[in-house]
Design an enzyme around this catalytic site. Sequence first.
Site, PDB file in Angstrom:
ATOM      1  N   ASP A 131       0.545  -7.106   0.783  1.00  0.00           N
ATOM      2  CA  ASP A 131       0.229  -7.605  -0.556  1.00  0.00           C
ATOM      3  C   ASP A 131       1.717  -8.545  -1.320  1.00  0.00           C
ATOM      4  O   ASP A 131       3.153  -7.078  -1.271  1.00  0.00           O
ATOM      5  CB  ASP A 131      -0.134  -7.128  -1.670  1.00  0.00           C
ATOM      6  N   GLY A 190       3.552 -13.869  -1.918  1.00  0.00           N
ATOM      7  CA  GLY A 190       3.690 -15.143  -2.409  1.00  0.00           C
ATOM      8  C   GLY A 190       4.436 -15.472  -3.146  1.00  0.00           C
ATOM      9  O   GLY A 190       5.627 -15.429  -3.533  1.00  0.00           O
ATOM     10  N   TRP A 217       7.006 -12.490  -3.975  1.00  0.00           N
ATOM     11  CA  TRP A 217       8.296 -12.634  -3.365  1.00  0.00           C
ATOM     12  C   TRP A 217       9.090 -13.950  -2.661  1.00  0.00           C
ATOM     13  O   TRP A 217      10.534 -14.519  -3.243  1.00  0.00           O
ATOM     14  CB  TRP A 217       8.314 -11.577  -2.317  1.00  0.00           C
ATOM     15  N   HIS A 223       4.711 -15.400   3.589  1.00  0.00           N
ATOM     16  CA  HIS A 223       3.334 -14.813   4.550  1.00  0.00           C
ATOM     17  C   HIS A 223       4.640 -14.555   5.839  1.00  0.00           C
ATOM     18  O   HIS A 223       4.471 -13.667   7.129  1.00  0.00           O
ATOM     19  CB  HIS A 223       2.855 -15.419   4.697  1.00  0.00           C
ATOM     20  N   LEU A 239      -2.025   3.054  19.529  1.00  0.00           N
ATOM     21  CA  LEU A 239      -1.994   2.980  18.553  1.00  0.00           C
ATOM     22  C   LEU A 239      -3.598   1.721  18.434  1.00  0.00           C
ATOM     23  O   LEU A 239      -3.411   0.924  19.282  1.00  0.00           O
ATOM     24  CB  LEU A 239      -0.957   2.301  18.097  1.00  0.00           C
ATOM     25  N   GLU A 290      -5.933   9.143   0.466  1.00  0.00           N
ATOM     26  CA  GLU A 290      -4.726   9.223  -0.270  1.00  0.00           C
ATOM     27  C   GLU A 290      -4.022   7.693  -0.925  1.00  0.00           C
ATOM     28  O   GLU A 290      -3.511   7.017   0.481  1.00  0.00           O
ATOM     29  CB  GLU A 290      -3.881  10.404   0.379  1.00  0.00           C
TER      30      GLU A 290
HETATM   31  C1  FPP Z   1      -0.742 -11.520   0.305  1.00  0.00           C
HETATM   32  O1  FPP Z   1      -0.074 -11.652  -0.135  1.00  0.00           O
HETATM   33  C2  FPP Z   1      -1.101 -11.947   1.348  1.00  0.00           C
HETATM   34  C3  FPP Z   1      -2.174 -12.339   2.468  1.00  0.00           C
HETATM   35  C4  FPP Z   1      -2.830 -12.968   2.056  1.00  0.00           C
HETATM   36  C5  FPP Z   1      -1.809 -12.328   3.759  1.00  0.00           C
HETATM   37  C6  FPP Z   1      -0.872 -12.059   4.565  1.00  0.00           C
HETATM   38  C7  FPP Z   1      -0.234 -12.066   6.119  1.00  0.00           C
HETATM   39  C8  FPP Z   1       1.403 -11.071   6.399  1.00  0.00           C
HETATM   40  C9  FPP Z   1       1.328  -9.933   5.922  1.00  0.00           C
HETATM   41  C10 FPP Z   1       1.171 -12.504   7.538  1.00  0.00           C
HETATM   42  C11 FPP Z   1       1.651 -11.674   9.257  1.00  0.00           C
HETATM   43  C12 FPP Z   1      -0.476 -11.687   9.201  1.00  0.00           C
HETATM   44  C13 FPP Z   1      -1.014 -12.844  10.731  1.00  0.00           C
HETATM   45  C14 FPP Z   1      -2.396 -13.228  10.325  1.00  0.00           C
HETATM   46  C15 FPP Z   1      -0.764 -11.502  11.739  1.00  0.00           C
HETATM   47  P1  FPP Z   1      -0.695 -13.024  -1.509  1.00  0.00           P
HETATM   48  O2  FPP Z   1      -0.306 -14.355  -0.828  1.00  0.00           O
HETATM   49  O3  FPP Z   1      -1.737 -12.264  -1.992  1.00  0.00           O
HETATM   50  O4  FPP Z   1       1.213 -11.831  -2.833  1.00  0.00           O
HETATM   51  P2  FPP Z   1       0.613 -12.206  -4.394  1.00  0.00           P
HETATM   52  O5  FPP Z   1      -0.209 -11.651  -4.893  1.00  0.00           O
HETATM   53  O6  FPP Z   1       2.359 -12.395  -3.972  1.00  0.00           O
HETATM   54  O7  FPP Z   1      -0.483 -13.783  -4.556  1.00  0.00           O
END
Ligand code: FPP
Length: 260
Positions: A28, A31, A33, A45, A139, A215
């Site tokens: 998480d 966005g 970041w 992303h 893994l 945990e």
């Molecule tokens: C949540 O951050 C993240 C996601 C919805 C997507 C996670 C995807 C990746 C880390 C890329 C790697 C993925 C693949 C498919 C290989 P957010 O967008 O909700 O962030 P925010 O809470 O700051 O808005």
Amino acid sequence: MKGPGPEEALLAQLDRSRLPRHVAIIMDGNGRWAQMRGLPRTYGHRAGVESLREVVRACVELGIKYLTVYAFSTENWKRPREEVNELMDLLVEYLYKEIEELAANNVNLHPIGRLQDLPPHAREALEMAVSRTRHNTGLVLNLALNYGGRSELVDAVRALARLVKEGMLSPEEIDESTVAAHLYTAGQPDPDLLIRPSGDFRISNFLLWQLSYTEFWLTPVMWPDFRRVHLLQALVDFQRRERRFGGLSRGEVSCCGTGS
Ligand code: FPP
């Protein structure tokens, strides 16, 4: 002379014989970041993929057996179409780019979620990656895609109801192990450790059944900034915890409460 760096110091504290068997991560903060840098969310992303790559490598090196990462939830379809498309394209790019290294590192890729509802190019890339890594014994990388803890339970209930209807199972035979055996993670141990970056304190519909005694390790670090050092911090902290699974600690005299 320079002393050990933070990673070396953490590695020195880590007991390799007591590593979690299963680590789960809610990736998480992508966005936020990006927005903090005045960039479109999709850049976050893209940067998050690098964190994923580093964490997978670290888990391979350490010999962790299962890693589950939350890449796309059943709720993420509500995002703008361009962001959803970008996430699907990133998934496909990640799989084709990483497949050689994943295969060489003996990683077994195991997507979990309602995969049938993913776009065709994503399904095709997943099929390729699954078949390339099918026989790998290292893994197990559970990639949670179009995943929701509630829909996973609904799918399990439907599967059990079908068995009951067909006369293959009686309702009385259903116990916790029967339910667990119909989850997407059937046959795997529950996560020992859940990592959630970005400062939020929610489960967000992730592994609702499997996290019962997991945990939690929370950090304000945003996922695109998450590095090996943060994984090592989480692991060292995990090893300091006492897990009681609802019982009492060793030597504790019984008192009151339900345990935790
Ligand atoms: C949540 O951050 C993240 C996601 C919805 C997507 C996670 C995807 C990746 C880390 C890329 C790697 C993925 C693949 C498919 C290989 P957010 O967008 O909700 O962030 P925010 O809470 O700051 O808005």
